[in-house]
Design an enzyme around this catalytic site. Sequence first.
Site: not given
Length: 326
Positions: A72-73, A76, A78, A80, A82, A169, A200, A246
């Site tokens: 997730h970093d 969004v 890049g 970094d 954030s 996504p 997994t 999983d």
Amino acid sequence: MIRMEKRLRLFLLSFILSLLVSPPPKAAAAQLDPNYYANICPNLENLVRGAVVKMMSQTPVAAPATLRLFFHDCFVMGCDASIMIISSDGSDEWRNPADFSLKAEGFETVLAAKAAVDGDLQCTNKVSCADILALATRDVVSLSGGPTWPVELGRYDGKVSLGSDVVLPSPDFNLDQLNGMFGSFGLTQTDMIALSGGHTIGASSCMFFYNRLYPGDPTVSPGFLLQLQQSCPNPLLDPNAFAFLDAATPLQFDNAYFRNLQQGMGLLNSDQVLFNDPRSQGTVNLFASNQSAFFSAFVDAMTRLGRLGTKTAVDGEIRRDCRFVN
Ligand code: HEM
Ligand SMILES: *[C@@H]1O[C@H](CO)[C@@H](O)[C@H](O)[C@H]1NC(C)=O
């Protein structure tokens, strides 16, 4: 006088030409290197791993939460860190609904590793939170039984974190939508399938897949459907209800995720669609039958993911506290 003018014109001309030849540098991506900290903080990798081992011994959530945090970093603004910034006005990334389900254990793992790194006087405030997150992510994967790899380093930390920038996504995506979003970051369908193999380990709240349970999605295997309906009898009433991504080996980083998909036991629609769509089924079958092929594709894709939008001293900083811009 005329000569002066001529010289001036020549000077101006060559100046303009030099501008044309070498345009002013845009904030370039960082030049990453696994040995970036070799002289700056030689014990870096051991310090991070020690903190990660300790966190993982305290809670099984540390590993999946950290892996998801890295994804997730990077997607969004890049890679970094954030995602870790806390803004006083609440406009930060992590408070966007798409990030609100990130578990605290991932943030805590990075903060613990940062504290361990800063505890070494040679390293204090010299290693970015973005790099510590990248290293901790590699470590949670390998300590869960997955592959290990040299992590490219040298990212700076971002100074901007806006919830309004968050685009991630959806679990309801089909193959074209998944390829569209991953492709926009230069990632291939194979990268996307390998990275989805991150599922997994870890769990999902029922709200992300209950639309597949009532009425039963025909691509969910009947036995698995019954099991999920028991785990998620009424997702709207119980926000804490969850199922493992999983179901076979929820804590083990292995290729069981792909074998599950072959059996109609993918938890999210975006998981199961990778097997159901004939365009991606072959890769799922390859990863299901050959764990080394999955591991090597995962390492390649993680390395490419880790290069997204990396910052330099021009547009970033080494954050002293990962939660706040300096
Ligand atoms: C392909 C598109 C993806 C979608 C639609 C998606 C969606 C989701 C959703 C809905 C959850 C459950 C969240 C919750 O209930 O808290 C989840 C969990 C998770 N995701 Fe993804 N994800 C995707 C890709 C990835 C990638 C690329 C990675 C890492 C390489 C990843 C790693 C994880 C992990 C480890 C968890 C478990 C988190 C935990 O147990 O705390 N996901 N994902
Ligand atoms: C499995 O994949 C690895 C790595 O790509 C490859 O070297 C190996 O030959 C494959 N094994 C089989 C049995 O196909």
